[in-house]
Design an enzyme around this catalytic site. Structure first.
Site, mmCIF file in Angstrom:
data_model
loop_
_atom_site.group_PDB
_atom_site.id
_atom_site.type_symbol
_atom_site.label_atom_id
_atom_site.label_comp_id
_atom_site.label_asym_id
_atom_site.label_seq_id
_atom_site.Cartn_x
_atom_site.Cartn_y
_atom_site.Cartn_z
ATOM 1 N N ALA A 145 1.596 4.038 -2.232
ATOM 2 C CA ALA A 145 1.513 5.384 -2.817
ATOM 3 C C ALA A 145 1.610 6.435 -1.705
ATOM 4 O O ALA A 145 1.120 6.214 -0.602
ATOM 5 C CB ALA A 145 0.206 5.543 -3.578
ATOM 6 N N PRO A 146 2.284 7.552 -1.987
ATOM 7 C CA PRO A 146 2.879 7.996 -3.261
ATOM 8 C C PRO A 146 4.328 7.560 -3.470
ATOM 9 O O PRO A 146 5.013 8.094 -4.333
ATOM 10 C CB PRO A 146 2.784 9.511 -3.158
ATOM 11 C CG PRO A 146 2.942 9.795 -1.711
ATOM 12 C CD PRO A 146 2.272 8.670 -0.994
ATOM 13 N N ASP B 260 -4.914 -4.502 -5.645
ATOM 14 C CA ASP B 260 -5.722 -4.465 -4.430
ATOM 15 C C ASP B 260 -5.066 -5.372 -3.400
ATOM 16 O O ASP B 260 -4.999 -6.591 -3.575
ATOM 17 C CB ASP B 260 -7.143 -4.933 -4.751
ATOM 18 C CG ASP B 260 -8.073 -4.875 -3.542
ATOM 19 O OD1 ASP B 260 -7.586 -4.655 -2.421
ATOM 20 O OD2 ASP B 260 -9.293 -5.055 -3.737
ATOM 21 N N GLY C 118 7.108 7.167 -1.091
ATOM 22 C CA GLY C 118 8.242 7.619 -0.294
ATOM 23 C C GLY C 118 9.017 6.495 0.365
ATOM 24 O O GLY C 118 10.254 6.456 0.307
ATOM 25 N N CYS D 32 0.869 -1.195 0.000
ATOM 26 C CA CYS D 32 0.000 0.000 0.000
ATOM 27 C C CYS D 32 0.896 1.232 0.000
ATOM 28 O O CYS D 32 0.890 2.025 0.940
ATOM 29 C CB CYS D 32 -0.918 0.016 1.222
ATOM 30 S SG CYS D 32 -2.101 -1.345 1.302
ATOM 31 N N CYS E 49 0.509 5.440 10.573
ATOM 32 C CA CYS E 49 0.799 6.805 11.014
ATOM 33 C C CYS E 49 -0.279 7.272 11.983
ATOM 34 O O CYS E 49 -0.803 8.372 11.879
ATOM 35 C CB CYS E 49 0.937 7.763 9.835
ATOM 36 S SG CYS E 49 -0.529 7.852 8.760
#
Length: 441
Positions: free
Chosen positions: A258-259, A307, A261, A256, A378
């Site tokens: 994106a974006p 997915d 980093g 998962c 996060c």
């Protein structure tokens, strides 16, 4: 001020998008700053602070307006409501702006948007607030810090009152921009270049590789960014990369990502002989990720739409390291995305914790025997962090990895001894973040 649009005009349009149409603040702010590049640095700084501050302090602003307006805030026209909110923010938090200027500019905005009939109302409410603002007393922490009460109750329970107070203080302070010096480069020359370009630099990591920059709103104006010597990445996100224990030549899947980093950091650490595949659910997210990858020049990194909740048989036991930085409530990044506090809910937290488990029970088989799975979020909720870590260890053939030594002496946190780390704003100079590392048995 600029003659094409006043800065407050621009801020009002952005705030209407965020507050009245539920657009994400960080996306709107980024797009707005990019669109109005002709503004001076001072104007851009004012614009950014006004938008973000007004969003952050919405509870406080509404409380103040409610004390001085006979019209309930929910009954106001959206434009008038937004003008009052942004004006109250200026009156209470932007000392360099004269109160008279705040009131006058608010009246001008109301008139320019076709509400001349309400100019007396706007002027009367704001001038009354300006005269009596020193008498305003915040009734509780929720209003003082503009934080929903249910979040405060949760943090008191899960983290303790002292940690909650530290987080509130940290979230109310400017967050700045955090960058990582590209692996393999000497930080000293990069730091010198950043300072020459006007950035105030604070070193957040002992090897001088993670840096906080203040006085910068657009990284592409920095030579170090233009030359590909720095990446925008928070300390917490970079620590996930160091905790993962990447080795040269590793095959990595970021389910998962994106974006991109964390995947970009992984690609730097595994080197050209390794490879990283970064995935996400939507084509738009992957297009953005591919654009970010293209800027790095890395050739060992690919992106694809996938997915994560659907098992891919071809990936079984295919990777040395699996990165699972999963969708979460985001309560750890409120400092950079202030509107998260208004979108989150107890129900959403429960649903996200279930989604995380669904993804974990789908993707764990991608890890080779002896390989590593890195789970991170996060946020700072037990359901999404400690509870899911414990559940994963109870149900799947993995053991916890002691990551204490991977951070050196930089993180004095007791949770490191238990094989994971919960970073809390206020205790650490970064976003709220959870990192747990597992080895497949």
């Amino acid at each position: 001020m600029t003659t094409k649009n006043t800065v407050r005009d621009i801020a009002l349009d952005a705030l209407l998008e965020i507050l009245e149409h539920d657009r994400y603040s960080h996306i709107v702010v980024g797009r707005t700053l990019d669109k109005f590049r002709y503004l001076s640095r001072q104007e851009r700084a004012f614009l950014k602070r006004l938008i973000e501050g007004t969003v952050e302090c919405r509870i406080q602003e509404d409380y103040v307006i409610g004390q001085f307006s006979a019209v309930k805030i929910k009954k106001m026209k959206p434009v008038i409501r937004t003008i009052l909110r942004m004006s109250v923010y200026q009156l209470f938090h932007m000392d360099r702006v004269p109160d008279s200027a705040v009131c006058n500019e608010a009246v001008k905005l109301a008139m320019s948007r076709g509400f001349s009939g309400l100019r007396g109302f706007v002027n009367g409410v704001l001038r009354n607030i300006a005269r009596k603002k020193e008498t305003v007393i915040w009734p509780d922490r929720s209003v003082r810090y503009s934080m929903p009460q249910w979040i405060l109750d949760r943090w008191d329970r899960d983290c303790g009152k002292e940690a909650c107070a530290a987080m509130l203080k940290a979230f109310s302070e400017p967050s700045g921009m955090t960058v990582r010096v590209v692996e393999g480069l000497e930080p000293e020359q990069v730091i010198r270049s950043l300072k020459e370009d006007g950035a105030a630099v604070t070193e957040l990591w002992p090897d001088r590789r993670i840096l906080r920059l203040d006085g910068v709103d657009q990284p592409d104006m920095l030579r170090a960014f233009q030359e590909g010597k720095i990446r925008i990445q928070d300390l917490s996100s970079a620590l996930q990369g160091y905790a993962s224990g990447f080795k040269a030549g590793d095959t990595v899947i970021d389910v998962c990502g994106a974006p991109g980093g964390k995947a970009i950091h992984a690609a730097e650490l595994v080197g050209p002989e390794g490879h990283v595949t970064v995935r996400d659910l939507s084509e738009n997210k992957i297009l953005l990720t591919e654009a970010n990858i293209a800027q790095t020049g890395l050739s060992n990194l690919t992106a694809e739409v996938r997915d994560a909740s659907r098992f891919a048989a071809e990936d079984e036991e295919a990777c040395d390291v699996l990165i699972c930085d999963l969708p979460c409530s985001g309560l750890g990044v409120i400092g950079r995305k202030p509107d998260i506090r208004y979108h989150a809910s107890e129900e959403a937290i429960r649903d996200l914790a279930k989604l995380q488990r669904t993804i974990l029970e789908t993707v764990w088989k991608y890890v080779k025997h002896g390989g590593t799975l890195v789970y991170s979020t996060c946020t700072v909720t037990r359901e999404e962090n400690e509870d899911n870590r414990r559940w994963f260890l109870e149900h799947f053939p993995f053991e916890a990895v002691d990551i204490t030594g991977r951070f050196g002496d930089s993180l004095k946190d007791a949770t490191l001894k238990e094989g994971y780390v919960q970073l809390l704003p206020g205790a650490h100079p970064c976003d709220g973040f959870f990192i747990a590392v597992f080895r497949r048995i």
